[in-house]
Write a protein that holds these residues in place. Structure first.
Motif, PDB file in Angstrom:
ATOM      1  N   GLN A  88       0.780  -1.314  -0.043  1.00 14.30           N
ATOM      2  CA  GLN A  88       0.009   0.103   0.086  1.00 14.30           C
ATOM      3  C   GLN A  88       0.822   1.298  -0.051  1.00 14.30           C
ATOM      4  O   GLN A  88       0.431   2.468  -0.234  1.00 14.30           O
ATOM      5  CB  GLN A  88      -0.940   0.017   1.242  1.00 14.30           C
ATOM      6  CG  GLN A  88      -1.957   0.948   1.132  1.00 14.30           C
ATOM      7  CD  GLN A  88      -2.842   0.833   2.288  1.00 14.30           C
ATOM      8  OE1 GLN A  88      -3.546  -0.454   2.487  1.00 14.30           O
ATOM      9  NE2 GLN A  88      -3.667   1.832   2.658  1.00 14.30           N
ATOM     10  N   GLY A  89       2.081   1.094   0.034  1.00 15.03           N
ATOM     11  CA  GLY A  89       3.047   2.248   0.086  1.00 15.03           C
ATOM     12  C   GLY A  89       3.097   2.959   1.491  1.00 15.03           C
ATOM     13  O   GLY A  89       3.302   4.275   1.620  1.00 15.03           O
ATOM     14  N   VAL A  90       3.024   2.211   2.511  1.00 10.30           N
ATOM     15  CA  VAL A  90       2.718   2.794   3.803  1.00 10.30           C
ATOM     16  C   VAL A  90       4.018   2.587   4.593  1.00 10.30           C
ATOM     17  O   VAL A  90       4.519   1.521   4.588  1.00 10.30           O
ATOM     18  CB  VAL A  90       1.489   2.058   4.668  1.00 10.30           C
ATOM     19  CG1 VAL A  90       1.608   2.683   6.139  1.00 10.30           C
ATOM     20  CG2 VAL A  90       0.125   2.534   4.023  1.00 10.30           C
ATOM     21  N   MET A  91       4.563   3.851   5.100  1.00  9.36           N
ATOM     22  CA  MET A  91       5.764   3.671   5.894  1.00  9.36           C
ATOM     23  C   MET A  91       5.390   2.923   7.190  1.00  9.36           C
ATOM     24  O   MET A  91       4.461   3.302   7.874  1.00  9.36           O
ATOM     25  CB  MET A  91       6.496   5.036   5.990  1.00  9.36           C
ATOM     26  CG  MET A  91       7.229   5.517   4.759  1.00  9.36           C
ATOM     27  SD  MET A  91       7.979   7.067   5.045  1.00  9.36           S
ATOM     28  CE  MET A  91       8.465   7.068   6.675  1.00  9.36           C
ATOM     29  N   VAL A  92       6.395   2.275   7.739  1.00  8.41           N
ATOM     30  CA  VAL A  92       6.209   1.565   8.992  1.00  8.41           C
ATOM     31  C   VAL A  92       7.595   1.971   9.900  1.00  8.41           C
ATOM     32  O   VAL A  92       8.628   1.721   9.476  1.00  8.41           O
ATOM     33  CB  VAL A  92       5.955   0.163   8.972  1.00  8.41           C
ATOM     34  CG1 VAL A  92       5.845  -0.456  10.591  1.00  8.41           C
ATOM     35  CG2 VAL A  92       4.842  -0.245   8.194  1.00  8.41           C
ATOM     36  N   ALA A  93       7.352   2.828  11.324  1.00 13.26           N
ATOM     37  CA  ALA A  93       8.408   2.909  11.942  1.00 13.26           C
ATOM     38  C   ALA A  93       8.251   2.222  13.559  1.00 13.26           C
ATOM     39  O   ALA A  93       7.021   2.196  13.795  1.00 13.26           O
ATOM     40  CB  ALA A  93       8.889   4.381  11.882  1.00 13.26           C
ATOM     41  N   ASN A  94       9.241   2.274  14.144  1.00 13.32           N
ATOM     42  CA  ASN A  94       9.117   1.919  15.525  1.00 13.32           C
ATOM     43  C   ASN A  94      10.053   2.908  16.441  1.00 13.32           C
ATOM     44  O   ASN A  94      10.613   3.697  15.866  1.00 13.32           O
ATOM     45  CB  ASN A  94       9.249   0.512  15.724  1.00 13.32           C
ATOM     46  CG  ASN A  94      10.780   0.185  15.490  1.00 13.32           C
ATOM     47  OD1 ASN A  94      11.768   0.833  15.366  1.00 13.32           O
ATOM     48  ND2 ASN A  94      11.189  -1.380  15.499  1.00 13.32           N
ATOM     49  N   ALA A  95       9.869   2.564  17.658  1.00 12.89           N
ATOM     50  CA  ALA A  95      10.655   3.518  18.736  1.00 12.89           C
ATOM     51  C   ALA A  95      11.887   2.631  19.326  1.00 12.89           C
ATOM     52  O   ALA A  95      11.973   2.336  20.539  1.00 12.89           O
ATOM     53  CB  ALA A  95       9.771   3.793  19.759  1.00 12.89           C
ATOM     54  N   ALA A  96      12.504   2.130  18.296  1.00  9.89           N
ATOM     55  CA  ALA A  96      14.035   1.331  18.530  1.00  9.89           C
ATOM     56  C   ALA A  96      14.801   1.874  19.599  1.00  9.89           C
ATOM     57  O   ALA A  96      15.010   3.127  19.404  1.00  9.89           O
ATOM     58  CB  ALA A  96      14.670   0.635  17.251  1.00  9.89           C
ATOM     59  N   GLY A  97      14.894   1.259  20.509  1.00  8.05           N
ATOM     60  CA  GLY A  97      15.982   1.866  21.539  1.00  8.05           C
ATOM     61  C   GLY A  97      15.318   2.470  22.537  1.00  8.05           C
ATOM     62  O   GLY A  97      15.942   2.901  23.561  1.00  8.05           O
ATOM     63  N   ALA A  98      14.007   2.797  22.540  1.00  8.07           N
ATOM     64  CA  ALA A  98      13.461   3.815  23.478  1.00  8.07           C
ATOM     65  C   ALA A  98      13.265   3.304  25.016  1.00  8.07           C
ATOM     66  O   ALA A  98      12.998   3.825  25.923  1.00  8.07           O
ATOM     67  CB  ALA A  98      11.944   4.067  22.877  1.00  8.07           C
ATOM     68  N   ASN A  99      13.555   1.714  25.035  1.00  9.58           N
ATOM     69  CA  ASN A  99      13.356   1.113  26.086  1.00  9.58           C
ATOM     70  C   ASN A  99      14.599   0.601  26.774  1.00  9.58           C
ATOM     71  O   ASN A  99      14.603  -0.427  27.625  1.00  9.58           O
ATOM     72  CB  ASN A  99      12.340   0.081  26.093  1.00  9.58           C
ATOM     73  CG  ASN A  99      12.606  -1.017  25.166  1.00  9.58           C
ATOM     74  OD1 ASN A  99      13.530  -0.845  24.231  1.00  9.58           O
ATOM     75  ND2 ASN A  99      11.972  -2.282  25.451  1.00  9.58           N
ATOM     76  N   ALA A 100      15.667   1.026  25.978  1.00 10.80           N
ATOM     77  CA  ALA A 100      17.247   0.654  26.541  1.00 10.80           C
ATOM     78  C   ALA A 100      17.353   0.758  28.018  1.00 10.80           C
ATOM     79  O   ALA A 100      17.829  -0.138  28.422  1.00 10.80           O
ATOM     80  CB  ALA A 100      18.094   1.119  25.511  1.00 10.80           C
ATOM     81  N   ASN A 101      17.035   1.779  28.603  1.00 17.81           N
ATOM     82  CA  ASN A 101      17.418   1.877  29.895  1.00 17.81           C
ATOM     83  C   ASN A 101      16.568   1.129  30.659  1.00 17.81           C
ATOM     84  O   ASN A 101      17.249   0.748  31.615  1.00 17.81           O
ATOM     85  CB  ASN A 101      17.106   3.586  30.314  1.00 17.81           C
ATOM     86  CG  ASN A 101      18.086   4.526  29.827  1.00 17.81           C
ATOM     87  OD1 ASN A 101      19.088   4.039  29.343  1.00 17.81           O
ATOM     88  ND2 ASN A 101      17.724   5.945  30.031  1.00 17.81           N
ATOM     89  N   SER A 102      15.326   0.905  30.486  1.00 17.55           N
ATOM     90  CA  SER A 102      14.508  -0.079  31.198  1.00 17.55           C
ATOM     91  C   SER A 102      15.012  -1.371  31.100  1.00 17.55           C
ATOM     92  O   SER A 102      14.982  -2.265  32.131  1.00 17.55           O
ATOM     93  CB  SER A 102      12.937   0.008  30.713  1.00 17.55           C
ATOM     94  OG  SER A 102      12.461   1.419  30.863  1.00 17.55           O
ATOM     95  N   VAL A 103      15.595  -1.849  29.913  1.00 19.67           N
ATOM     96  CA  VAL A 103      16.038  -3.297  29.708  1.00 19.67           C
ATOM     97  C   VAL A 103      17.374  -3.282  30.447  1.00 19.67           C
ATOM     98  O   VAL A 103      17.565  -4.430  31.313  1.00 19.67           O
ATOM     99  CB  VAL A 103      16.268  -3.679  28.226  1.00 19.67           C
ATOM    100  CG1 VAL A 103      16.960  -4.873  28.042  1.00 19.67           C
ATOM    101  CG2 VAL A 103      14.918  -3.662  27.395  1.00 19.67           C
ATOM    102  N   ALA A 104      18.215  -2.378  30.324  1.00 24.06           N
ATOM    103  CA  ALA A 104      19.409  -2.438  31.459  1.00 24.06           C
ATOM    104  C   ALA A 104      19.039  -2.498  32.984  1.00 24.06           C
ATOM    105  O   ALA A 104      19.713  -3.290  33.593  1.00 24.06           O
ATOM    106  CB  ALA A 104      20.293  -1.114  31.070  1.00 24.06           C
ATOM    107  N   GLU A 105      18.284  -1.569  33.402  1.00 22.38           N
ATOM    108  CA  GLU A 105      17.793  -1.872  34.617  1.00 22.38           C
ATOM    109  C   GLU A 105      17.346  -3.266  35.099  1.00 22.38           C
ATOM    110  O   GLU A 105      17.331  -3.445  36.194  1.00 22.38           O
ATOM    111  CB  GLU A 105      16.658  -0.683  35.218  1.00 22.38           C
ATOM    112  CG  GLU A 105      17.240   0.750  34.985  1.00 22.38           C
ATOM    113  CD  GLU A 105      16.186   1.804  35.094  1.00 22.38           C
ATOM    114  OE1 GLU A 105      15.129   1.709  35.019  1.00 22.38           O
ATOM    115  OE2 GLU A 105      16.684   2.925  34.804  1.00 22.38           O
ATOM    116  N   MET A 106      16.392  -3.672  34.149  1.00 20.02           N
ATOM    117  CA  MET A 106      15.813  -5.103  34.534  1.00 20.02           C
ATOM    118  C   MET A 106      16.692  -6.143  34.457  1.00 20.02           C
ATOM    119  O   MET A 106      16.898  -7.021  35.393  1.00 20.02           O
ATOM    120  CB  MET A 106      14.814  -5.277  33.420  1.00 20.02           C
ATOM    121  CG  MET A 106      14.037  -6.795  33.800  1.00 20.02           C
ATOM    122  SD  MET A 106      13.026  -6.776  35.254  1.00 20.02           S
ATOM    123  CE  MET A 106      11.616  -6.055  34.240  1.00 20.02           C
ATOM    124  N   THR A 107      17.734  -6.145  33.676  1.00 17.84           N
ATOM    125  CA  THR A 107      18.942  -6.853  33.771  1.00 17.84           C
ATOM    126  C   THR A 107      19.816  -6.855  34.812  1.00 17.84           C
ATOM    127  O   THR A 107      19.995  -7.701  35.414  1.00 17.84           O
ATOM    128  CB  THR A 107      20.003  -6.731  32.524  1.00 17.84           C
ATOM    129  OG1 THR A 107      18.914  -6.620  31.141  1.00 17.84           O
ATOM    130  CG2 THR A 107      20.967  -7.744  32.272  1.00 17.84           C
TER     131      THR A 107
END
Length: 142
Positions: A88-107
């Motif tokens: 359909q010619g629709v761009m798709v994007a995400n918020a990659a890395g937006a949760n990096a701090n939370s993942v590090a804290e959880m780890t």
């Protein structure tokens, strides 16, 4: 006027962010607050979708002839039909890395929990055993 549709539930955080969008003279609507007729009207006008976990299917995108972009609030695209978006010619994007701090804290939290045997001791305590000092992990200073 740019028309954005938010597919998730309204929250105080989304309201604060979207207040800025409205001040920028963009129209923003909440998909889940609409009845079926309202959703059909939104679909006809939507240019941008902001989604979290809501599935974005080929059928949904086909009902949105003006759709330009799907923005996924989070990482990954597992709930977006990428082939349909591409067709359909629709761009798709995400918020990659937006949760990096939370993942590090959880780890770090999990490492500390395992080091001090917290999951094991929790199960033992719930079973009625108080043997914390017998199974306590090593101590260290930071």
């Amino acid at each position: 006027m740019t028309h954005i549709v938010f597919m998730e539930n309204r929250s105080s955080m989304s309201d604060a962010v979207f207040a800025r969008i409205r001040r920028a003279n963009m129209r923003l609507d909440y998909w889940r607050e609409q009845d079926e007729a309202g959703r059909q009207a939104l679909a006809a006008q939507a240019q941008y979708l902001i989604v979290g976990a809501t599935p974005v299917t080929a059928g949904l995108m086909a009902s949105m002839p003006q759709l330009k972009m799907v923005l996924r609030c989070g990482t990954g695209y597992d709930n977006v039909d990428l082939a349909a978006a591409r067709a359909q010619g629709v761009m798709v994007a995400n918020a990659a890395g937006a949760n990096a701090n939370s993942v590090a804290e959880m780890t770090i939290g999990h490492i500390l929990a395992l080091y001090h045997k917290i999951p094991f001791l929790d199960r033992r305590l719930r079973a009625g055993h108080w043997d914390m000092f017998m199974h306590r992990g090593n101590m260290f200073e930071m």
